[in-house]
Design a protein around this motif. Structure first.
Motif, PDB file in Angstrom:
ATOM      1  N   UNK A   1       0.946  -1.060   0.130  1.00 55.54           N
ATOM      2  CA  UNK A   1       0.116  -0.132  -0.058  1.00 55.54           C
ATOM      3  C   UNK A   1       0.826   1.125  -0.234  1.00 55.54           C
ATOM      4  N   UNK A   2       1.103   1.670  -1.133  1.00 54.01           N
ATOM      5  CA  UNK A   2       2.028   2.880  -1.203  1.00 54.01           C
ATOM      6  C   UNK A   2       1.574   4.083  -0.802  1.00 54.01           C
ATOM      7  N   UNK A   3       2.470   5.039  -0.026  1.00 57.01           N
ATOM      8  CA  UNK A   3       2.003   6.007   0.595  1.00 57.01           C
ATOM      9  C   UNK A   3       1.365   7.055  -0.278  1.00 57.01           C
ATOM     10  N   UNK A   4       1.830   7.183  -1.538  1.00 54.90           N
ATOM     11  CA  UNK A   4       1.360   8.298  -2.661  1.00 54.90           C
ATOM     12  C   UNK A   4      -0.032   7.731  -2.823  1.00 54.90           C
ATOM     13  N   UNK A   5      -0.337   6.514  -2.901  1.00 60.24           N
ATOM     14  CA  UNK A   5      -1.672   6.182  -3.230  1.00 60.24           C
ATOM     15  C   UNK A   5      -2.679   6.342  -2.111  1.00 60.24           C
ATOM     16  N   UNK A   6      -2.055   6.281  -0.913  1.00 63.32           N
ATOM     17  CA  UNK A   6      -2.985   6.575   0.334  1.00 63.32           C
ATOM     18  C   UNK A   6      -3.413   8.133   0.380  1.00 63.32           C
ATOM     19  N   UNK A   7      -2.220   9.177   0.149  1.00 61.63           N
ATOM     20  CA  UNK A   7      -2.527  10.343  -0.199  1.00 61.63           C
ATOM     21  C   UNK A   7      -3.498  10.648  -1.277  1.00 61.63           C
ATOM     22  N   UNK A   8      -3.373  10.218  -2.287  1.00 60.63           N
ATOM     23  CA  UNK A   8      -4.421  10.540  -3.299  1.00 60.63           C
ATOM     24  C   UNK A   8      -5.742  10.253  -2.847  1.00 60.63           C
ATOM     25  N   UNK A   9      -5.972   9.015  -2.423  1.00 62.13           N
ATOM     26  CA  UNK A   9      -7.116   8.369  -2.167  1.00 62.13           C
ATOM     27  C   UNK A   9      -7.557   9.438  -0.929  1.00 62.13           C
ATOM     28  N   UNK A  10      -6.872   9.911   0.160  1.00 58.38           N
ATOM     29  CA  UNK A  10      -7.156  10.651   0.974  1.00 58.38           C
ATOM     30  C   UNK A  10      -7.728  12.171   0.673  1.00 58.38           C
ATOM     31  N   UNK A  11      -6.929  12.497  -0.411  1.00 60.02           N
ATOM     32  CA  UNK A  11      -7.245  13.758  -0.990  1.00 60.02           C
ATOM     33  C   UNK A  11      -8.540  13.686  -1.735  1.00 60.02           C
ATOM     34  N   UNK A  12      -8.703  12.678  -2.599  1.00 64.71           N
ATOM     35  CA  UNK A  12      -9.874  12.499  -3.101  1.00 64.71           C
ATOM     36  C   UNK A  12     -11.395  12.612  -2.173  1.00 64.71           C
ATOM     37  N   UNK A  13     -10.937  11.640  -1.282  1.00 60.50           N
ATOM     38  CA  UNK A  13     -12.254  11.820  -0.083  1.00 60.50           C
ATOM     39  C   UNK A  13     -12.362  12.892   0.631  1.00 60.50           C
ATOM     40  N   UNK A  14     -11.529  13.924   0.822  1.00 59.89           N
ATOM     41  CA  UNK A  14     -11.498  15.142   1.314  1.00 59.89           C
ATOM     42  C   UNK A  14     -12.326  15.928   0.279  1.00 59.89           C
ATOM     43  N   UNK A  15     -12.149  16.050  -0.937  1.00 62.40           N
ATOM     44  CA  UNK A  15     -12.512  16.789  -1.848  1.00 62.40           C
ATOM     45  C   UNK A  15     -14.205  16.348  -2.106  1.00 62.40           C
ATOM     46  N   UNK A  16     -14.447  15.118  -1.769  1.00 63.55           N
ATOM     47  CA  UNK A  16     -15.957  14.736  -2.056  1.00 63.55           C
ATOM     48  C   UNK A  16     -16.605  15.268  -0.679  1.00 63.55           C
ATOM     49  N   UNK A  17     -15.773  15.064   0.414  1.00 69.56           N
ATOM     50  CA  UNK A  17     -16.487  15.561   1.828  1.00 69.56           C
ATOM     51  C   UNK A  17     -16.720  17.081   2.040  1.00 69.56           C
ATOM     52  N   UNK A  18     -15.829  17.705   1.136  1.00 70.13           N
ATOM     53  CA  UNK A  18     -15.807  19.223   0.970  1.00 70.13           C
ATOM     54  C   UNK A  18     -16.901  19.773   0.204  1.00 70.13           C
ATOM     55  N   UNK A  19     -17.435  18.705  -0.590  1.00 71.85           N
ATOM     56  CA  UNK A  19     -18.088  18.952  -2.020  1.00 71.85           C
ATOM     57  C   UNK A  19     -17.575  20.058  -3.089  1.00 71.85           C
ATOM     58  N   UNK A  20     -16.239  19.730  -3.174  1.00 76.77           N
ATOM     59  CA  UNK A  20     -15.689  20.631  -4.157  1.00 76.77           C
ATOM     60  C   UNK A  20     -15.491  19.893  -5.307  1.00 76.77           C
ATOM     61  N   UNK A  21     -15.976  18.775  -5.415  1.00 77.43           N
ATOM     62  CA  UNK A  21     -16.193  18.142  -6.830  1.00 77.43           C
ATOM     63  C   UNK A  21     -17.611  17.718  -7.042  1.00 77.43           C
ATOM     64  N   UNK A  22     -17.669  17.878  -8.521  1.00 78.42           N
ATOM     65  CA  UNK A  22     -19.295  17.575  -8.449  1.00 78.42           C
ATOM     66  C   UNK A  22     -19.545  16.577  -9.541  1.00 78.42           C
TER      67      UNK A  22
END
Length: 81
Positions: free
Chosen positions: A21-42
């Motif tokens: 489980x690569x650190x970069x992969x976890x960072x990308x997943x975390x950022x995507x989930x944060x954007x979804x949670x913040x409603x910054x993606x539509x």
């Protein structure tokens, strides 16, 4: 594969080595989930993994908000929810 990707509204790509489980992969997943949670993606978000993806599904399921839908599979072969 490129023919399939053109129909997806948003594709995020990451490389992940086999059996890890690569650190970069976890960072990308975390950022995507944060954007979804913040409603910054539509639009729905898609994560295309170059390499080993099965362990990343576990991370995504653990970090995703309750009532999230995680689809896992290979284009034109199989899909699980």
């Amino acid at each position: 594969m490129s023919e399939f990707l053109q129909y997806l509204p948003q594709v995020n790509q990451v490389k992940n080595a086999a059996g890890l489980i690569g650190l970069n992969s976890v960072q990308v997943i975390t950022e995507l989930l944060q954007q979804i949670g913040d409603n910054t993606v539509d639009s729905p978000q898609h994560l295309l993994v170059d390499g080993e993806e099965d362990l990343l599904a576990v991370i995504l399921i653990l970090l995703a908000p309750l009532n999230s839908a995680v689809y896992y599979g290979q284009p034109m072969r199989a899909l699980w929810k």
